[in-house]
Each structure stands twice: as structure tokens, then as C-alpha cells.
Design an enzyme around this catalytic site. Structure first.
Site, PDB file in Angstrom:
ATOM      1  NE  ARG A   1      -5.338  -0.091  12.945  1.00 14.52           N
ATOM      2  CZ  ARG A   1      -4.615   0.070  11.843  1.00 14.52           C
ATOM      3  NH1 ARG A   1      -3.310   0.184  11.922  1.00 14.52           N
ATOM      4  NH2 ARG A   1      -5.204   0.106  10.671  1.00 14.52           N
TER       5      ARG A   1
ATOM      6  CE  LYS B   1      -2.983   0.625   3.542  1.00 19.01           C
ATOM      7  NZ  LYS B   1      -2.743   1.937   4.172  1.00 19.01           N
TER       8      LYS B   1
ATOM      9  CD  GLN C   1       0.385   8.354   7.246  1.00 21.31           C
ATOM     10  OE1 GLN C   1      -0.152   9.242   7.888  1.00 21.31           O
ATOM     11  NE2 GLN C   1      -0.183   7.183   7.010  1.00 21.31           N
TER      12      GLN C   1
ATOM     13  CB  SER D   1       5.359  10.214  11.213  1.00 22.39           C
ATOM     14  OG  SER D   1       4.351  10.252  10.206  1.00 22.39           O
TER      15      SER D   1
ATOM     16  N   GLY E   1      -5.515   7.765   5.291  1.00 23.68           N
ATOM     17  CA  GLY E   1      -4.638   8.778   5.886  1.00 23.68           C
ATOM     18  C   GLY E   1      -3.366   8.956   5.078  1.00 23.68           C
TER      19      GLY E   1
ATOM     20  NE  ARG F   1      -2.849  -1.953   8.343  1.00 24.34           N
ATOM     21  CZ  ARG F   1      -2.495  -2.302   7.106  1.00 24.34           C
ATOM     22  NH1 ARG F   1      -2.596  -3.549   6.705  1.00 24.34           N
ATOM     23  NH2 ARG F   1      -2.034  -1.389   6.264  1.00 24.34           N
TER      24      ARG F   1
ATOM     25  CG  ASP G   1       0.326   0.102   9.351  1.00 20.33           C
ATOM     26  OD1 ASP G   1      -0.126   0.968  10.132  1.00 20.33           O
ATOM     27  OD2 ASP G   1       0.820   0.380   8.242  1.00 20.33           O
TER      28      ASP G   1
ATOM     29  NE  ARG H   1       6.184   6.442   0.698  1.00 25.37           N
ATOM     30  CZ  ARG H   1       5.320   6.247   1.690  1.00 25.37           C
ATOM     31  NH1 ARG H   1       4.183   5.599   1.471  1.00 25.37           N
ATOM     32  NH2 ARG H   1       5.564   6.705   2.902  1.00 25.37           N
TER      33      ARG H   1
HETATM   34  C1  S3P Z   1       2.550   4.781   6.139  1.00 28.14           C
HETATM   35  C2  S3P Z   1       3.120   5.141   7.330  1.00 28.14           C
HETATM   36  C3  S3P Z   1       2.608   4.716   8.644  1.00 28.14           C
HETATM   37  C4  S3P Z   1       1.579   3.591   8.533  1.00 28.14           C
HETATM   38  C5  S3P Z   1       0.627   3.798   7.387  1.00 28.14           C
HETATM   39  C6  S3P Z   1       1.372   3.898   6.081  1.00 28.14           C
HETATM   40  C7  S3P Z   1       3.143   5.267   4.891  1.00 28.14           C
HETATM   41  O1  S3P Z   1       2.024   5.819   9.281  1.00 28.14           O
HETATM   42  O2  S3P Z   1       0.861   3.434   9.729  1.00 28.14           O
HETATM   43  O3  S3P Z   1      -0.290   2.721   7.308  1.00 28.14           O
HETATM   44  O4  S3P Z   1       2.851   4.709   3.817  1.00 28.14           O
HETATM   45  O5  S3P Z   1       3.922   6.217   4.942  1.00 28.14           O
HETATM   46  P1  S3P Z   1       2.907   6.928  10.065  1.00 28.14           P
HETATM   47  O6  S3P Z   1       3.870   7.467   9.108  1.00 28.14           O
HETATM   48  O7  S3P Z   1       1.933   7.957  10.520  1.00 28.14           O
HETATM   49  O8  S3P Z   1       3.535   6.198  11.190  1.00 28.14           O
END
Ligand code: S3P
Length: 431
Positions: free
Chosen positions: A344, A24, A168, A166, A94, A388, A313, A29
Site C-alpha cells: 500500500r 468486516k 489477526q 496484530s 488475509g 482500499r 486500514d 469472527r
Molecule cells: C484485521 C486486523 C488488521 C487489519 C485487517 C483486519 C482483523 O490486520 O489490517 O484488515 O480483522 O483482525 P493486522 O491484525 O494484521 O494488523
């Protein structure tokens, strides 16, 4: 996905060799970077789950040419992004929303982001803060929640020291930084997954990864080919099912094994799981391998907080394995679990307790007393808009005394379309 309600019942031994859908993180990306790049990007093995399809639609709404050629095969032609006519809707995702906020902020455009009930409750300030510092205009609902509107363009550089790891946040800053003037650096207390850095490099961008992620001088992207291997976070579900359903032996081939994603497999091995990795190889810039799991006794484990970024995750499905292990499992440093697709920590504990397992939280730690014997089951668990949570409790149901029903199970399609069918193909009773 078959309906809103799925029920898992005690299954005979699970057997077979399967592949799981594409990763994913890499799929989001690939679409975003393809949309930013000059020329054509071909993607193979894209995850065609709801989350990623929202990103595909958003990238198209921003002006890129996004086309599905065949199963998992997509063609993206990038462009200068334009303001979409309507808000872009991210559903449950997210990752898609946060990464795209960063990428869009680099352009002199305005984009409004919306999402489902779960996503609308999740904190966006973690990316909006640094984007504001880079000079983006931001409007957001109370508490920096969706709907969010980004007014981008003319960004300056930023050295951002994040207090938590993080990917993200790091990725949003790097993607915004592609069109910013000046140095762009993200410092993290522990390394988060580095797919953005790896993929940016494949698109021709100069970027350093490590304790500090830093963009270099060359920040333009050229279209390329992206191969997406199987998602280790999805592979964890059939693998744990094989570990807890008596007599099972399951192999998942072509699973991505980026070392910043494999904390779950390390932990399962510490629990005594009969897990082997074969045929390790490089595939499209990432490590992949075939993972086999065989049923056997598990013991409780203590998972240090430092490991959380590499398995963030996987805690819901690890909690299920822990319920079947002998002795206590303690997982530390789980504050982030409260702001995922659902709370969660709360959902894991409530679901386990409903199935007859002792589980509780202490601060940011999760404590589970394993049963040695299969749990009772016999509960109906709400998915809380969380794929999940849904798959974790269906896994429990395949090995518990009484069936476990999951309501709201359609959410599984966000990350693992075909999950129930795939589990049935192994002999799992998921109806
Ligand atoms: C992800 C980063 C993680 C993860 C999410 C996917 C990503 O979150 O929990 O399912 O693809 O960058 P965080 O970066 O907030 O930890």
C-alpha cells in the site's frame, strides 16, 4: 460491482444519509465462532462481501451448517470440525485465512488453505510460528506463504509476546487456544482491535482483554445472536469524499466506534475536518454512532506511529485527504502497509504522483505535500488487487480536475459491495 474499470469524475456536492455494509472484522469472527459454538448462532448485518463469503464457505466445508436467511441475516450451527474434502479458498482475505488457521488448528484435522495472487504473496509465518509452538503441524510454501496445510489437534498453551500489534495474530492464537491445554496469553506492544475478545465473551468464553489477552478456564462456546454494525473502515470513503468535494454534507449512520478502530476519525478532526458524531449508543456489545462530514478546509497533520493499529486500514484514504489539505502531512510507522492486500505504501505514492501530488516515503513514513487546490487527476490507477486502493483513488477522482480511472475495480466487492451505487446515490460521479 460494475465491471473491472471504474472512472470517477468531478462531482457536484454530495448529499445524503447512508448506511455502509457491516464490519468486516466482526463478520469473519461471527461466522467462525458460530461454527465453533454448540447450538445455533444468528447473525444480523453480516457483510456479504467476497472476503466474508469465503469464510462462510470455509466454515461450511469444515462441517458447520451455514445458511443465509435473508440480506445480512445468517444462521450458523456449529459442530466438531472435520477435514474438508478440498482445499479451502480464501480469495483476497488475509483475515479470513489467518483467523481460520488458528481455529482449525485446535481440531485433529488437516486443512489446506489457498488464495488469490495477492493473498498467496502475503506472509503467513506470523500466525504459523505461534501455531507451530502450540504443537500444530504445518506445511507451507517458501517463506511461509500459501498454500498452507495445518494438521491440528493436541495443542499446548502458549504465552506469545508479539513484537507488533496484530489482531489477526492475537485472534488466531486465541481461537487455537480454545482447544489447547494450559494457559494461552498474547502480549502486544500496543493494543490491537479487540473484537475477538468481545465476541468470545458474548459466546460464553472467559477471556481477558487489555495489554494482555488471556483465555480463562471456560473455553466452550454457546450459540448466540450477533449484531454487526457498519464498518468504520468502509464509512471512511464516503466521509472523506464529503470532506473534499465542495459543498458536500454526508451522514453515515450506525458506524461502529470501537475505540481501537477510530484513529482515522481522530486524525481527520486534527486536520480540521468538520466531522461530528451523534446518537452514540451501545449496539450488540460495541459502541456505534452516526457520523456526519461537511466539506471544508483541511490542514496537514502528523500521525504518530502509536496510532497505526487503530487506523491501519485507513492510510490509503487518509492519504487522499492529505492531498487536499494545506501543508505537509507525515504518517509514521507504516511498515505493515507493505504487506497488506498490496504494497500500500508503494501504491499510494505511485497513485498520488500520477495524479499530480507530491508524495514520498522516508523509512517507514509517508510524506504528502497537500495542494490546497484540487489535484490534477487524469491518471489510470491499477487497484493491485486492493479494494482500499481502488476506493481511495476513486474518491480522489470525485474531487480532482480530470477524471481518475481505476482498473481492477472489481476487487471493491471484497469489502464494500454496492460502493459505486452508494456513491452515485449521494451524487458522486463513479461510472
Ligand atoms: C484485521 C486486523 C488488521 C487489519 C485487517 C483486519 C482483523 O490486520 O489490517 O484488515 O480483522 O483482525 P493486522 O491484525 O494484521 O494488523
Amino acid at each position: 460491482m460494475s465491471g473491472e474499470r471504474l472512472t470517477a469524475s468531478a462531482s457536484g456536492a454530495l448529499h445524503g444519509t447512508i448506511v455502509v455494509p457491516g464490519d468486516k472484522s466482526m463478520s469473519h469472527r461471527a461466522l467462525i465462532l458460530g461454527g465453533l459454538a454448540e447450538g445455533v448462532t444468528k447473525i444480523y448485518g453480516l457483510l456479504e462481501g467476497e472476503d466474508v463469503l469465503h469464510t462462510a464457505r470455509a466454515v461450511a466445508a469444515l462441517g458447520a451448517n451455514v445458511e443465509r436467511i435473508g440480506p445480512g441475516e445468517w444462521r450458523v450451527e456449529g459442530c466438531e470440525w472435520i477435514s474438508p474434502d478440498e482445499p479451502v479458498y480464501f480469495g483476497n482475505s488475509g483475515t479470513g485465512a489467518r483467523l481460520l488457521m488458528g481455529a482449525a488448528a485446535g481440531f485433529p484435522i488437516s486443512v489446506t488453505f489457498t488464495g488469490d495472487e495477492s493473498l498467496s504473496g502475503r506472509p503467513m509465518g506470523r500466525v504459523l510460528g505461534p501455531l507451530r509452538e502450540m504443537g500444530a503441524g504445518v506445511e507451507a510454501a517458501d517463506g511461509d506463504r500459501l498454500p498452507v496445510t495445518i494438521h491440528g489437534g493436541n495443542l499446548n498453551g502458549l504465552r506469545f509476546v508479539n513484537e507488533k500489534a496484530s489482531a489477526q495474530v492475537k485472534s488466531a492464537i486465541l481461537f487455537a487456544g480454545l482447544r489447547a491445554s494450559g494457559a494461552v496469553e498474547v502480549v502486544e506492544p500496543a493494543r490491537s482491535r479487540d473484537h475477538s475478545e468481545n465476541m468470545l465473551r458474548a459466546f460464553g468464553v472467559e477471556v481477558e482483554s487489555g495489554e494482555v489477552a488471556r483465555l480463562g478456564a471456560k473455553r466452550t462456546l454457546s450459540g448466540t445472536e450477533v449484531y454487526v454494525p457498519g464498518d468504520p473502515s468502509s464509512a471512511a470513503f464516503p466521509l472523506v469524499a464529503a470532506l473534499i468535494v465542495p459543498g458536500s454534507a454526508v451522514t453515515v449512520t450506525g458506524v461502529m466506534l470501537n475505540p481501537l478502530r477510530t484513529g482515522m476519525f481522530t486524525t481527520l478532526v486534527e486536520m480540521g475536518a468538520r466531522l461530528t458524531i451523534a446518537n452514540e449508543r451501545d449496539f450488540g456489545g460495541e459502541r456505534v454512532g452516526d457520523i456526519s462530514a461537511t466539506f471544508g478546509a483541511l490542514r496537514g497533520v502528523t500521525v504518530p506511529a502509536e496510532r497505526a493499529p487503530s487506523m491501519i486500514d485507513e492510510y490509503p484514504i487518509l492519504a487522499i485527504a492529505a492531498a487536499f489539505a494545506e501543508g505537509r502531512s507525515v504518517m509514521h510507522g507504516l511498515a505493515e502497509l507493505r504487506v497488506k492486500e498490496s504494497d500500500r505504501l508503494a501504491a499510494i505514492i505511485a497513485g498520488l504522483v500520477a495524479c499530480g501530488v507530491e508524495a514520498r516515503e522516508e523509512g517507514d513514513s509517508l510524506i504528502i505535500d497537500g495542494l490546497r487546490a484540487p489535484p490534477l487527476g487524469g491518471a489510470t490507477i491499477d487497484a493491485h488487487h486492493d479494494h482500499r486502493i481502488a476506493m481511495s483513488f476513486l474518491t480522489l477522482g470525485m474531487a480532482s480536475h480530470e477524471p481518475v480511472a481505476v482498473t481492477g475495480a472489481a476487487t471493491i466487492a471484497t469489502s464494500f459491495p454496492g460502493y459505486a451505487e452508494l456513491m452515485r446515490s449521494l451524487g458522486g460521479r463513479v461510472e
